[in-house]
Design a protein around this motif. Structure first.
Motif: not given
Length: 174
Positions: A58-71
């Motif tokens: 889901e987009a944050d308030a600014a329209g950006h897409f964050f996720g928790t990745f495993r690297i």
């Protein structure tokens, strides 16, 4: 006999005209209610897992897409950035991911929002989010002062079968 054949041919012509419209109407209705098997009417959460091989962010308030990745097995919050050529991580994150930073050659240049910085190319063993797991993903390591968080760019996105932003959500599909 000819009259009967003409009637059958006329009926077949009518079916040929109507059936494609019926199929198109059905597909349009399906596309209105589902997307890659994910109901559009369903509420989208910050990281809703649609299936084993897809995820919705889901987009944050600014329209950006964050996720928790495993690297390389370590969790890291990242911003999905279609304008970034590769995954970009800073030196501190590289250390957390088990990359020997001292042996890196910072002989590449990266254009950032704050200008051009030196960077080092690396290959990440494994990048995961939800049920999506990819091996051997190109990335760049930048100095800590040049990058405060992780950007997940096209070196990851281009290996997916599809990705798209729609109605405030980003759909990633393996």
């Amino acid at each position: 006999m000819i009259t009967r054949l003409l009637a059958i041919a006329g009926g077949l012509a009518l079916v040929a005209l109507v059936v494609p419209d019926l199929a198109s109407s059905y597909l349009e209705r399906q596309n209105e209610t589902t997307t890659q098997g994910v109901p559009r009417a369903a509420p989208v959460t910050a990281a809703k897992y649609a299936s084993g091989k897809s995820i919705v962010l889901e987009a944050d308030a600014a329209g950006h897409f964050f996720g928790t990745f495993r690297i390389n097995g370590r969790s890291e919050r990242g911003l999905v950035d279609t304008g970034a050529s590769t995954i970009a991580i800073n030196v501190s994150a590289a250390r957390r991911f088990g990359i020997s930073v001292g042996s890196l050659a910072f002989n590449a240049r990266a254009q950032t929002a704050n200008g051009i910085v030196e960077a080092a190319y690396v290959r990440l063993d494994r990048v995961e989010i939800g049920g999506i797991a990819l091996k051997g993903i190109d990335a760049m390591v930048l100095p800590d002062k040049a990058l405060s968080g992780m950007l997940v760019g096209m070196s990851f996105l281009s290996r997916l079968s599809s990705y798209r932003a729609e109605n405030g959500a980003l759909y990633l599909v393996r």
